[in-house]
Design an enzyme around this catalytic site. Structure first.
Site, mmCIF file in Angstrom:
data_model
loop_
_atom_site.group_PDB
_atom_site.id
_atom_site.type_symbol
_atom_site.label_atom_id
_atom_site.label_comp_id
_atom_site.label_asym_id
_atom_site.label_seq_id
_atom_site.Cartn_x
_atom_site.Cartn_y
_atom_site.Cartn_z
ATOM 1 N N GLN A 92 -9.691 -8.188 11.567
ATOM 2 C CA GLN A 92 -10.212 -8.313 12.935
ATOM 3 C C GLN A 92 -11.011 -9.613 13.061
ATOM 4 O OE1 GLN A 92 -11.879 -4.226 14.308
ATOM 5 N NE2 GLN A 92 -11.856 -4.166 12.082
ATOM 6 N N ASN A 93 -11.207 -10.275 11.926
ATOM 7 C CA ASN A 93 -12.059 -11.464 11.925
ATOM 8 C C ASN A 93 -11.290 -12.686 12.393
ATOM 9 O OD1 ASN A 93 -13.893 -9.725 10.872
ATOM 10 N ND2 ASN A 93 -13.670 -10.438 8.768
ATOM 11 N N ASP A 95 -12.426 -15.755 11.624
ATOM 12 C CA ASP A 95 -12.657 -16.834 10.663
ATOM 13 C C ASP A 95 -11.419 -17.004 9.784
ATOM 14 O OD1 ASP A 95 -12.815 -15.225 8.160
ATOM 15 O OD2 ASP A 95 -14.641 -14.403 9.016
ATOM 16 N N HIS A 110 -7.181 -10.196 16.053
ATOM 17 C CA HIS A 110 -8.071 -10.610 17.143
ATOM 18 C C HIS A 110 -8.093 -12.121 17.348
ATOM 19 C CE1 HIS A 110 -10.584 -6.618 17.002
ATOM 20 N NE2 HIS A 110 -9.421 -6.477 17.605
ATOM 21 N N CYS A 137 -4.984 -30.698 27.369
ATOM 22 C CA CYS A 137 -4.146 -29.919 26.462
ATOM 23 C C CYS A 137 -3.113 -30.833 25.795
ATOM 24 C CB CYS A 137 -3.459 -28.845 27.298
ATOM 25 S SG CYS A 137 -2.159 -28.032 26.429
ATOM 26 N N GLY A 177 -15.705 -3.161 5.730
ATOM 27 C CA GLY A 177 -16.680 -3.837 6.598
ATOM 28 C C GLY A 177 -16.382 -3.774 8.073
ATOM 29 N N ASN A 202 -17.867 0.078 2.918
ATOM 30 C CA ASN A 202 -18.769 -0.384 3.975
ATOM 31 C C ASN A 202 -20.201 -0.310 3.466
ATOM 32 O OD1 ASN A 202 -18.497 -1.387 6.666
ATOM 33 N ND2 ASN A 202 -19.599 0.389 7.418
ATOM 34 N N ALA A 220 -19.925 -5.607 0.418
ATOM 35 C CA ALA A 220 -18.511 -5.898 0.124
ATOM 36 C C ALA A 220 -18.361 -6.821 -1.079
ATOM 37 C CB ALA A 220 -17.851 -6.524 1.357
#
Ligand code: OAD
Length: 240
Positions: A92-93, A95, A110, A137, A177, A202, A220
């Site tokens: 979901q990160n 980074d 995501h 763009c 996490g 977690n 983690a």
């Protein structure tokens, strides 16, 4: 090593020890902003400059020398390289710490901080610099068409078909996490076969802890390497 099929889901907790703040440990604020102001299509329409400035700061932070993959990212990359069966890492990160650690079969459900999208052509580009409201763009050369390639609230996550196909045939599902606040990721554990193993790693209990059979509580960077070592040594019950 076993030849089963494994799906690992990661959330903000895996990157916390790399210096990237999680979402829900800050009184509903994300770096001093209401999440809906900086992570929703309506927030972007209302205030594109604010949203660009917010993601410019996140993008710069990610590229600073202080933010590097931690032992948990590295352990998951090692697990994938030694795993004989199918292995899918869903994060979901936004980074890029998993890929920098060496993960290969990785889906960013995501979106990704170091990519932008043209809202006119839907083309996605790698992007490391700041963006302003009038930045041109690369595809249409027009100002004002770029947006972060991030899934905001009210938008549909990426790669869901591939993810659900993998979940429905996996033997082991591991979540690391994540707080279990945001769907559909929070509901993935309910899509795996009844006989599959489910492990949550977690810091403490999450909203979805009750859906997992096995729990490993702690940071983690310590718990994921221990868990991976156990798997590599064949010391997990589902590998005997
Ligand atoms: P959250 O911030 O909601 O949850 C982070 C989880 O990680 C919490 O359960 C913490 O207890 C745990 N945690 C914190 N530090 C940890 C550590 N060192 N080791 C292990 N666990 C730790 O983040 P997510 O669940 O990832 O979406 O949030 C899901 C989505 O909500 C995000 O992807 C983002 C956000 O809105 C979008 O931006 C679309």
């Amino acid at each position: 090593m076993p030849s089963n099929s494994m799906v690992v889901l990661t959330g903000a907790g895996i990157s916390a020890e790399s210096g990237i703040k999680t979402f829900r440990d800050q009184n509903g604020l994300w770096e001093d902003h209401k999440i809906e102001d900086v992570a929703s299509p309506s927030g972007f329409r209302r205030s594109p400059d604010l949203v660009h400035a917010f993601y410019n700061a996140r993008r710069a932070q990610l590229q600073s020398s202080k933010v590097t993959p931690n032992a948990a990212h590295k352990a998951l990359a090692e697990l994938e390289s030694r795993w004989k069966g199918e292995f899918l890492l869903v994060t979901q990160n936004v980074d890029n710490l998993h890929e920098r650690a060496g993960s290969k079969n990785l889906l960013h459900m995501h979106g990704e901080l170091l990519k932008v999208r043209c809202t006119k052509s839907d083309q996605v580009f790698s992007w490391t610099a700041d963006i302003k409201k009038d930045t041109k763009c690369s595809c249409c050369n027009e100002p004002g068409t770029l947006r972060p390639h991030i899934v905001w609230f009210d938008e549909i996550p990426f790669a869901l078909t591939r993810i659900y196909v993998a979940l429905q045939k996996c033997d082991i599902f591991v979540a690391v996490g994540t707080s279990g606040n945001v769907y559909p990721a929070a509901g993935f554990v309910n899509f795996i076969p009844a006989w599959a193993s489910t492990v949550e790693i977690n810091l403490d209990e999450s909203l979805i802890s009750h859906s997992f059979r096995e729990h490993i509580f702690g940071p983690a960077s310590k718990m994921v390497p221990k868990f991976v070592e156990k798997i590599i040594k064949g010391a997990c019950p589902w590998h005997s």
